[in-house]
Design an enzyme around this catalytic site. Structure first.
Site, short mmCIF file in Angstrom:
data_model
loop_
_atom_site.label_atom_id
_atom_site.label_comp_id
_atom_site.label_asym_id
_atom_site.label_seq_id
_atom_site.Cartn_x
_atom_site.Cartn_y
_atom_site.Cartn_z
CG ASN A 180 58.69 68.02 -11.16
OD1 ASN A 180 59.47 68.29 -10.26
ND2 ASN A 180 58.01 66.89 -11.19
NE ARG A 193 56.91 67.91 -8.30
CZ ARG A 193 55.75 67.43 -8.75
NH1 ARG A 193 54.78 68.24 -9.06
NH2 ARG A 193 55.57 66.14 -8.89
#
Length: 90
Positions: A38, A20
């Site tokens: 996530n 990320r």
């Protein structure tokens, strides 16, 4: 060239490896907005929106992700643009 917006799902070794963080950095370099979150199943959901060229470059980058990750599968489809500006992670 106009704007494009896609929601992308990636699977593989994509959590706990900085996926990320690096996705956000790359998106900001390309002038994109959206998010990278996530998910409970171990995948990552990414929304990318911006100029067509930047979005296409980002889609190509997401196929492999950062060196720390191992993407085994990627799917994407057109999506509405994000409500917020910037690029966010959870």
């Amino acid at each position: 060239m106009g704007e494009q917006s896609f929601v992308v799902h990636v699977w593989g070794q994509v959590q706990g490896v900085g996926f990320r963080y690096f996705t956000r950095e790359r998106a900001l370099q390309l002038g994109l907005r959206g998010y990278a979150y996530n998910l409970a199943d171990g995948s990552v959901e990414i929304l990318i929106c911006g100029p067509e060229q930047g979005v296409q470059m980002m889609l190509g980058w997401l196929e492999h992700g950062p060196r720390t990750a191992e993407v085994t599968r990627m799917e994407y489809e057109e999506a509405p643009p994000p409500q917020k500006g910037g690029f966010h992670t959870n």
